[in-house]
Design an enzyme around this catalytic site. Structure first.
Site, mmCIF file in Angstrom:
data_model
loop_
_atom_site.group_PDB
_atom_site.id
_atom_site.type_symbol
_atom_site.label_atom_id
_atom_site.label_comp_id
_atom_site.label_asym_id
_atom_site.label_seq_id
_atom_site.Cartn_x
_atom_site.Cartn_y
_atom_site.Cartn_z
ATOM 1 N N GLY A 201 0.804 -1.223 0.000
ATOM 2 C CA GLY A 201 0.000 0.000 0.000
ATOM 3 C C GLY A 201 0.833 1.267 0.000
ATOM 4 O O GLY A 201 0.328 2.348 0.291
ATOM 5 N N LYS A 219 7.488 16.434 -3.091
ATOM 6 C CA LYS A 219 7.868 16.676 -1.690
ATOM 7 C C LYS A 219 8.991 17.709 -1.596
ATOM 8 O O LYS A 219 9.001 18.559 -0.706
ATOM 9 C CB LYS A 219 8.254 15.354 -1.033
ATOM 10 C CG LYS A 219 7.019 14.442 -0.876
ATOM 11 C CD LYS A 219 7.382 13.002 -0.667
ATOM 12 C CE LYS A 219 6.123 12.147 -0.489
ATOM 13 N NZ LYS A 219 6.365 10.720 -0.613
HETATM 14 N N1 HSE Z 1 4.034 6.662 -2.705
HETATM 15 C C1 HSE Z 1 4.612 7.317 -1.589
HETATM 16 C C2 HSE Z 1 5.821 6.536 -1.121
HETATM 17 C C3 HSE Z 1 3.584 7.445 -0.490
HETATM 18 O O1 HSE Z 1 6.072 5.447 -1.649
HETATM 19 O O2 HSE Z 1 6.552 7.013 -0.265
HETATM 20 C C4 HSE Z 1 3.802 8.578 0.451
HETATM 21 O O3 HSE Z 1 3.748 9.823 -0.154
#
Ligand code: HSE
Length: 338
Positions: A201, A219
């Site tokens: 997930g 980010k």
């Molecule tokens: N897809 C992102 C990760 C989830 O793998 O870190 C959190 O932003």
């Protein structure tokens, strides 16, 4: 405090669970628990002016896939029909258009509502405009969980490190890529590691955003705007992902006692996402799904933080901290915090 939750996937449900688990803390601090007056998922809305029973909403979502039976077509009309102070916006990230999140956040701020989000799309595309709207309308706008999940970074820089001049932040901000790269360190094929990250997930709805570095770039943009007060969008980031990293490259790195990690770096002049060689044992060489960041500050020197960058409860933990920060200002109530 009256809350609307927009988006009831993994993170929205995690936030409901966290609110249920921290009832006592909130009553102790503020004399009451904030009322969630509506939950909106992609098709339906459930509402109660007195505050919903979140256990029932969670059960309904689990059993039926929806939060309620009231269908809607226009989320703005739904928001306008509600009496609330704070929008918790946790709809899925759309890094191309900002998606429903951009529409919801814009509307809430224009209506004078406080907003907490972990939705990277609106922040990566229109950060300055949204901050401007929040200022113009006197709203609180917080987004700790958008970078690093449970790993505190934005509020750490703004609050604990408030007197510092932060010169750079470098780190691993994508658990999916880190999981893939650290599995490749042990000889596992790329595709199998990706599949596992998806099963856990962690991966985005479209995992290309993880692998090609777009999620890390979002980010980095959020950090650039919020910590370095730059005015940039995801289009300004130099991005190289990990899709071209071969087992041979990993083996060559290993022969020099190095690993390859996808590093995001931001400073006053830098805005970059790229795979880099990191010496084994260096703080940025961590494996698995963890996130890590090295903050360089002029008085404090280097500070390294690490934590779970994604996950239901983990991301909700960051939302709870933003909620408490807003309640400290808006909702002192009659509890101990008054
Ligand atoms: N897809 C992102 C990760 C989830 O793998 O870190 C959190 O932003």
């Amino acid at each position: 405090m009256k809350i609307v939750i927009a988006g009831f996937g993994t993170v929205g449900q995690g936030f409901a669970e966290v609110l249920l688990k921290r009832r006592e803390l909130l009553v102790d601090r503020y004399g009451h628990v904030p009322a969630v007056v509506a939950v909106i998922d992609s098709r339906t809305v459930v509402r109660d002016r007195q505050g919903l029973d979140l256990s029932a909403v969670l059960a309904c979502k689990k059993e039926t896939g929806c939060v309620g039976t009231e269908k809607y077509t226009d989320p703005i009309k739904v928001l306008d029909s509600l009496d609330y102070n704070l929008l918790v916006e946790v709809t899925p990230t759309d890094l191309k258009t900002g998606g429903a999140g951009l529409v919801n956040i814009t509307h809430a701020l224009e209506s004078g509502k406080d907003v907490i989000t972990v939705n990277k799309g609106p922040l990566a595309l229109q950060f300055s405009r949204l901050i401007g709207l929040a200022k113009e309308h006197g709203c609180k706008f917080r987004f700790e969980g958008s970078v690093g999940g449970a790993m505190p970074i934005i509020n750490l820089c703004h609050e604990n490190l408030v007197g510092e001049r932060i010169t750079s932040v470098r780190g691993i901000f994508n658990g999916t890529c880190n999981y893939i790269l650290s599995k490749m360190d042990n000889g596992q094929p790329f595709d199998q590691a990706l599949k596992e990250a998806q099963q856990m997930g962690y991966a985005e709805t479209d995992p290309t955003n993880d692998i090609e570095g777009w999620d890390t770039a979002a980010k980095v943009v959020i950090l650039a705007n919020s910590v370095f007060h730059r005015n940039v969008t995801i289009r300004d980031v130099n991005i190289t992902g990990i899709s071209t990293i071969t087992p041979d490259a990993i083996a060559l790195a290993a022969s020099h006692n190095m690993v390859i990690r996808l590093i995001g770096e931001v400073s006053d002049t830098k805005l970059e996402v790229s795979p880099r060689l990191v010496p084994r044992g260096h703080p940025l060489s961590i494996g698995g799904t963890l996130n890590v960041a090295q903050i360089d500050a002029d008085f404090a020197g280097p500070i390294t933080i690490t934590g779970r960058g994604a996950g239901r409860i983990e991301t909700a933990s960051a939302i709870l901290s933003d909620l408490i920060a807003i309640m400290n200002i808006r909702d002192k109530g009659e509890g101990k915090h008054a």
